[in-house]
Enzyme design. Structure first.
Site, short mmCIF file in Angstrom:
data_model
loop_
_atom_site.label_atom_id
_atom_site.label_comp_id
_atom_site.label_asym_id
_atom_site.label_seq_id
_atom_site.Cartn_x
_atom_site.Cartn_y
_atom_site.Cartn_z
N ASP A 218 0.82 -1.21 0.00
CA ASP A 218 0.00 0.00 0.00
C ASP A 218 0.86 1.26 0.00
OD1 ASP A 218 -2.68 0.48 -0.27
OD2 ASP A 218 -3.02 0.89 1.84
N ASP A 264 -9.53 -2.00 2.36
CA ASP A 264 -9.34 -1.44 3.70
C ASP A 264 -10.36 -1.98 4.69
OD1 ASP A 264 -7.22 0.16 2.91
OD2 ASP A 264 -8.54 1.76 2.25
#
Length: 337
Positions: A218, A264
């Site tokens: 990420d 997420d």
């Protein structure tokens, strides 16, 4: 129609993007409502997905058994995700975005209907009258004949499942035709809940490997390149939760969205689900840690006005908080077992 530079909570091929149409400036009330709603929506699949995950793992029906993620799978996942993300980036650069999104719409139309049907099915029992006859059906495809006959598809369903499928199909048509944010959220929540429920980590250590790998993934794709944000802005699919910041001014026709990628939600949700199988203490600790981490992401995003990799904040919170509790209780070894 102009787009301001996006502010994003970004992860796993999806992100949070604030798109300002016609230079609309969101009010503090609208912004608070949008991000509060995103946090609330993110918590729903984590909480209920974890509960259903425990029931799913205890099921004796082979068709309900979840897929198990091993430590090897967890180590490979960031590499596979990176290749997929970069592949999509190249596709959007080489081919027409319109045709790519058309294919993706058809693909996610089918997946969304199935995911939403599976999500609705357990709740449908409450709405069906007890005196209504429930008919059972079976869809069976085989290959070969005699002793060499092999089952390809063996799916059992009933009247309630058909009703769920019909309702989900209506939502699917609505999404394909209008791309409305409410339809997007219905599919997105269904994908997230199914991801938490049906994809299981085999132990806490595997969860740490997966979260650690995606933490690096990420951060690299958000801060190191423009690949993640480019794909997220081009990718029209219900792989994110959205909520308009101009809802108070424009109602359901609002178009200034804050968005949260499903990665997420699902990845921390899977970690919370494996802790749920240990004790409620660790599950609720991880649940509160998720709220803290997501809130911190939103705060930093607004401070720096730049895309933020949510797992940069979620991973330390979701792993660190339960570990601290386990250390205090003297149960660290037991938790990792």
């Amino acid at each position: 129609m102009a787009l301001d530079p996006p502010n994003a909570i970004d992860t796993n091929g999806t992100d949070v993007v604030n798109a300002t149409v016609a230079k609309f400036v969101a009010t503090p009330e609208g912004t608070a409502l949008a991000y509060g709603s995103l946090v609330f929506m993110a918590l729903l699949p984590i909480f209920f997905g974890a509960l259903r995950s425990v029931s799913c793992s205890k099921s004796k029906n082979s068709s309900d058994m979840p897929e198990t993620i091993t430590s090897r799978d967890a180590a490979r996942f960031p590499i596979i995700a990176s290749c997929t993300l970069f592949g999509l980036y190249l596709f959007f650069k080489i081919f027409s975005q319109e045709y790519i999104n058309l294919l993706l719409s058809i693909y996610f139309f089918v997946l969304g209907i199935l995911a939403l049907s599976h999500t609705m099915s357990p709740f449908m029992n409450r709405f069906f009258p007890d005196n209504l006859a429930i008919k059972q059906y079976q869809l069976l495809f085989t290959q070969g004949s005699g002793e060499s006959k092999e089952e390809i598809v063996n799916y059992e369903f009933d009247t309630k499942d058909l009703v769920c499928l019909a309702i989900s199909s209506v939502v699917g048509v609505w999404y394909v035709l209008k791309k409305h944010w409410v339809a997007n959220n219905l599919f997105g929540l269904a994908f997230a809940l199914n991801g938490v429920e049906l994809l299981h980590l085999n132990n806490v250590s595997t969860g740490c490997i997966l979260l650690g790998g995606l933490f690096v993934y990420d951060v690299f794709w958000v801060f190191g390149t423009n690949v993640m944000v480019t794909v997220a802005k081009s990718f029209e699919a219900p792989i994110k939760l959205v909520f308009p910041q101009d809802l108070l001014e424009r109602g359901l026709e609002a178009s200034n969205f804050a968005m949260l990628g499903l990665g997420d939600v699902v990845i921390p949700g899977q970690f919370a689900a494996i802790l749920k199988k240990n004790t409620r203490t660790y599950f609720y600790t991880s649940f509160l840690a998720y709220i803290f981490g997501l809130g911190l992401t939103i705060f930093v995003m607004h401070m720096y006005k730049h895309a933020q990799p949510a797992l940069l904040y979620l991973v330390p919170a979701c792993v660190g908080f339960p570990v601290l509790v386990a250390l205090v209780k003297g149960e660290l070894t037991e938790m990792f077992r």
